[in-house]
Structures are given as structure tokens and as C-alpha cells.
Write a protein that holds these residues in place. Sequence first.
Motif, PDB file in Angstrom:
ATOM      1  N   UNK A   1      40.923  32.361  41.129  1.00 43.79           N
ATOM      2  CA  UNK A   1      41.688  31.117  40.934  1.00 43.79           C
ATOM      3  C   UNK A   1      42.996  31.089  41.709  1.00 43.79           C
ATOM      4  N   UNK A   2      43.179  32.032  42.647  1.00 44.90           N
ATOM      5  CA  UNK A   2      44.339  31.912  43.541  1.00 44.90           C
ATOM      6  C   UNK A   2      44.104  30.697  44.437  1.00 44.90           C
TER       7      UNK A   2
ATOM      8  N   UNK B   1      44.633  24.480  39.452  1.00 42.70           N
ATOM      9  CA  UNK B   1      44.776  25.745  40.195  1.00 42.70           C
ATOM     10  C   UNK B   1      45.804  25.639  41.312  1.00 42.70           C
ATOM     11  N   UNK B   2      46.413  24.469  41.489  1.00 42.47           N
ATOM     12  CA  UNK B   2      47.318  24.241  42.624  1.00 42.47           C
ATOM     13  C   UNK B   2      48.384  25.341  42.723  1.00 42.47           C
TER      14      UNK B   2
ATOM     15  N   UNK C   1      26.392  29.411  42.878  1.00 41.64           N
ATOM     16  CA  UNK C   1      27.514  28.809  43.603  1.00 41.64           C
ATOM     17  C   UNK C   1      28.725  29.704  43.384  1.00 41.64           C
ATOM     18  N   UNK C   2      29.262  30.270  44.467  1.00 43.33           N
ATOM     19  CA  UNK C   2      30.485  31.065  44.356  1.00 43.33           C
ATOM     20  C   UNK C   2      31.652  30.133  44.652  1.00 43.33           C
ATOM     21  N   UNK C   3      32.433  29.838  43.603  1.00 44.50           N
ATOM     22  CA  UNK C   3      33.530  28.883  43.772  1.00 44.50           C
ATOM     23  C   UNK C   3      34.871  29.553  43.495  1.00 44.50           C
ATOM     24  N   UNK C   4      35.899  29.100  44.207  1.00 44.67           N
ATOM     25  CA  UNK C   4      37.255  29.634  44.003  1.00 44.67           C
ATOM     26  C   UNK C   4      38.270  28.654  44.549  1.00 44.67           C
ATOM     27  N   UNK C   5      39.532  28.907  44.235  1.00 50.93           N
ATOM     28  CA  UNK C   5      40.599  28.198  44.908  1.00 50.93           C
ATOM     29  C   UNK C   5      40.553  28.586  46.382  1.00 50.93           C
ATOM     30  N   UNK C   6      41.292  27.808  47.196  1.00 53.49           N
ATOM     31  CA  UNK C   6      41.311  28.127  48.634  1.00 53.49           C
ATOM     32  C   UNK C   6      42.364  29.217  48.831  1.00 53.49           C
ATOM     33  N   UNK C   7      41.931  30.410  49.210  1.00 56.30           N
ATOM     34  CA  UNK C   7      42.891  31.510  49.217  1.00 56.30           C
ATOM     35  C   UNK C   7      42.465  32.654  50.111  1.00 56.30           C
TER      36      UNK C   7
END
Length: 361
Positions: free
Chosen positions: A47-48, A58-59, A91-97
Motif C-alpha cells: 500500500x505504499x 492510499x495517496x 490480480x496483484x494490486x498495489x499503490x504505485x511505488x
Amino acid sequence: MRRSDLLRYVRETDPGRLAGLWKCADQAARRTVGSPVHLRGLIEIGNHCVGTCLYCGLRAPRRGVTRYRMQTREIVAAAHEAARCGFGSVVLQAGESPSIEPQWLANVIERITSETKLAVTLSLGERDSAALALWRERGASRYLLRFETSDAELYRALHPGTQRTLRTRLDKLEELRALGYEIGTGMLIGLPGQTVDTLVEDLLLLRSLDPDMIGIGPWVPHPDTPLGARPTARTSALEDQVPRTYPMVWTALALTRLLCPEANIPRTTALDSITPVDAREQGLRCGTNVIMPNMTPAKYRLQYDIYPGKSNGYKSIRGLKETIAQELQAVERPPGQGAGNRLRRVQASEHFATGRHAPAG
Ligand code: SAH
């Protein structure tokens, strides 16, 4: 379907006519993508985030959220669990980091695709070309990146202090397609400032992009985000503001199915989270053909706090399997077999006859 027809349906309030539209889309889905419902396991791997999206919990500027990134073994274990449940993909999901390192993720992808038959979908924001190419090479086959809104000005307002524009997003989608990914995109319903005309443009943009997967969900206000904290005095007064209600989302999904007959379209988690439990079935009767159960380990789920009230997934694998089986039985649809890639059934000549791929404007 013409712009004026879309506008009429988006404005429609008559319950009978809306029910007719949803039913028509449900029938269209069964004819084109068939009655199976594909199951994709969602794994929220971190969640970074460097983003500033005004709607998202998550911003980067948000304090008070514990940031995490899952370990390789945790991700691989969650994928194996999805495979044991009979799902066709994860689905591998995360914040953009940058905490999602290209080489590290490439190894994770390779482990999943070598140890299971799962297709791997990524949803990691706008990453650079080298990373996207590496992940494709190492076995990821699909990428989700919503355009969020087709209104360039609204898009800019929602992503302040960044270089992000609607154009860069659409370019990234084309880049993903050129790399050989199946691409997924879509928009939020009920964003403050989204008018019925914007929604019609969103739908027409979907038609011209012809994505393989389409994700559409309601905007759910998060109190710890600028958009959710400040009730929207200006825009809620907009006469043509799109409401963020579940029937409105069903209508958007139904119109999307009619415009993009071959796409894989999930009933999204955000839609589930605003729909009363006894009405959720209807979300599988308006053109959708995918559900995305959350396979994130319990200890991380609350931290992946994109919006409040997010469905918290399953308590036990047995419970999850039973819930899915009951739900599919209720709508008389079987679970999908295999990876559930996009089907291409419509002949090129028909595409042109229905106006798809027509030049914009
Ligand atoms: N960082 C990646 C993936 C995670 S966000 C990306 O930006 O693509 C995944 C999706 O969650 C976003 O595309 C957005 O449409 C949705 N989302 C974010 N905040 C939301 C909110 N408050 N309500 C509903 N959906 C939201």
C-alpha cells in the motif's frame, strides 16, 4: 447505440425500463462471453504509493496508515490458495511505488506462473516501460489501469501536483497493449463533477478503446482524503451530477456490456461494498461475468484502505468456496474454467457494422 440513446439510459429513472436494460445486458453477456463467471483472486501486495489521487486512501500525503509490502512467500502462498479454490487467475494490486521493485516482482510472477496454471494480472499504476516489459516477459499477461474519468479537466483536478494527465494514462494503456498485455480499464461512478454527459463520454471512450477487461465501480468517499473529507458543496449542486448509487453502477455496467460485448467485466468489490447483501446478486445480472474475491492475508486487508467499508474477504477457504458456490447457483451460472482470457468472437466486419473502432468524434 447512439450518444442520445446512452444519454437517455443514463438519465432513466423508470424502474421497469431500467430492469429491462439490465436484463438485456445480462442476456447479451450470456450470448457473447457465455454464462460462466470467472473467478480472479485479488492479492493486495502493498500500500505504499507515490500518487496524490484526491479520492484514494492510499495517496502519498496521507498519514495514519501503516504501509506494508507483502513478502514473496506470502504472495505465492495466496496464489496457491486461489489455485486450490479453482480460480483461473490472480490480480496483484498495489499503490504505485518503487517499493514494488521490477526484478523482485518479476521473480514473484515467475514463481506463480511456474508453480500454478494461474494467469497473472497486474494493477500497479503507471510504471516505466522497462518494468512493464520485464514483467510481461516473465509471465504477467494482463494489466489493469483505469482511466478513472474521460474528462481531461476533471482528471487533472483529481491528480494535483503530478505530471499525470488523461493523455499520459491513455498512452500508458496503449503501451501496455503494444507489449502484449490484455488491458483493463474503466472509470469511477459518481465522482464529484462527473455529469451525465461525462458518463456518456466515459462509455464512448470505453467503446473506442475496446479493452479486454473493464472495471467500473462507485466512488466511495474516504474521510481521510481531500475529496471525501470536504463534502462537495460545489459539485453536489450540479444538476447533472451522476449519483454514486448501486443502480447507477448497474446501468453503467449494462451499457458497457452492450458497447463492449466481448470484454471481461467484473462485479467490482467497490460495487459490492455499497450494495445491500440481498441485492448483490443483481450485480451479476447486468452484464458482468467476473468476480474478484479478496485473497489478501487478513493481517494486511485493513491496511489496504482505498475506501471505507471495503468487503473484507473471506474468513476461511471453505467459507469462501461455499459463498461463491451459493452465489453462482442463485444466478444459475457455472464458475469459469481455465484462465478466462478475452474471447474474440465478433467478426471484423461486424465490428465496423456496429460502429466499434470508429474514429473518435
Ligand atoms: N495504484 C493502482 C492500483 C490501485 S487503485 C492504480 O492506480 O491503478 C485501484 C482502483 O481503485 C483505482 O483505479 C480507483 O478507480 C479505485 N479507487 C481508488 N479510490 C477509490 C475510492 N475512494 N472509491 C472507489 N474506488 C476507488
